[in-house]
Design a protein around this motif. Structure first.
Motif, PDB file in Angstrom:
ATOM      1  N   GLY A  45       0.745  -1.230   0.051  1.00  0.00           N
ATOM      2  CA  GLY A  45       0.066  -0.100   0.122  1.00  0.00           C
ATOM      3  C   GLY A  45       0.781   1.170  -0.011  1.00  0.00           C
ATOM      4  O   GLY A  45       0.483   2.267  -0.833  1.00  0.00           O
ATOM      5  N   GLY A  46       1.918   1.155   0.564  1.00  0.00           N
ATOM      6  CA  GLY A  46       2.939   2.392   0.738  1.00  0.00           C
ATOM      7  C   GLY A  46       3.476   2.463  -0.502  1.00  0.00           C
ATOM      8  O   GLY A  46       3.726   3.758  -1.100  1.00  0.00           O
ATOM      9  N   VAL A  47       3.827   1.638  -1.307  1.00  0.00           N
ATOM     10  CA  VAL A  47       4.437   1.807  -2.680  1.00  0.00           C
ATOM     11  C   VAL A  47       3.455   2.216  -3.418  1.00  0.00           C
ATOM     12  O   VAL A  47       3.911   3.120  -4.357  1.00  0.00           O
ATOM     13  CB  VAL A  47       5.298   0.241  -2.944  1.00  0.00           C
ATOM     14  CG1 VAL A  47       5.498   0.523  -4.559  1.00  0.00           C
ATOM     15  CG2 VAL A  47       6.350  -0.168  -1.789  1.00  0.00           C
ATOM     16  N   VAL A  48       2.301   1.815  -3.653  1.00  0.00           N
ATOM     17  CA  VAL A  48       1.321   2.099  -4.584  1.00  0.00           C
ATOM     18  C   VAL A  48       1.053   3.622  -4.189  1.00  0.00           C
ATOM     19  O   VAL A  48       0.910   4.272  -5.142  1.00  0.00           O
ATOM     20  CB  VAL A  48       0.104   1.410  -4.153  1.00  0.00           C
ATOM     21  CG1 VAL A  48      -1.178   1.836  -5.150  1.00  0.00           C
ATOM     22  CG2 VAL A  48       0.301  -0.103  -4.762  1.00  0.00           C
ATOM     23  N   LEU A  49       0.932   4.076  -2.998  1.00  0.00           N
ATOM     24  CA  LEU A  49       0.848   5.674  -2.809  1.00  0.00           C
ATOM     25  C   LEU A  49       1.912   6.279  -3.155  1.00  0.00           C
ATOM     26  O   LEU A  49       1.702   7.548  -3.627  1.00  0.00           O
ATOM     27  CB  LEU A  49       0.389   5.707  -1.506  1.00  0.00           C
ATOM     28  CG  LEU A  49      -1.001   5.395  -0.768  1.00  0.00           C
ATOM     29  CD1 LEU A  49      -1.218   5.503   0.593  1.00  0.00           C
ATOM     30  CD2 LEU A  49      -2.090   5.868  -1.584  1.00  0.00           C
TER      31      LEU A  49
END
Length: 61
Positions: A45-49
């Motif tokens: 999720g952090g990478v996608v954001l």
């Protein structure tokens, strides 16, 4: 994993009730499994954001 644990309780419920130490032995891999999945989920999720694939304010979805 949850389905597997449910199947174990269904088929071997009597043995587990007779020997509660089995629950403690099963607890370690179950907690590890869910902890790893939670960590991977937060990391992805952090990478996608950070790649701005999903707007942080949620607009445009």
């Amino acid at each position: 994993m949850s389905l597997t644990i449910g199947t174990i309780f269904t088929s071997q419920g009597g043995i587990i009730v007779e020997n509660p130490r089995l629950l403690a032995l099963m607890e370690i891999p179950v907690i590890t499994f869910y902890t790893i999945n939670l960590g991977v989920g937060f990391a992805v999720g952090g990478v996608v954001l950070s790649l701005a694939l999903v707007p942080p304010d949620g607009e445009g979805l």
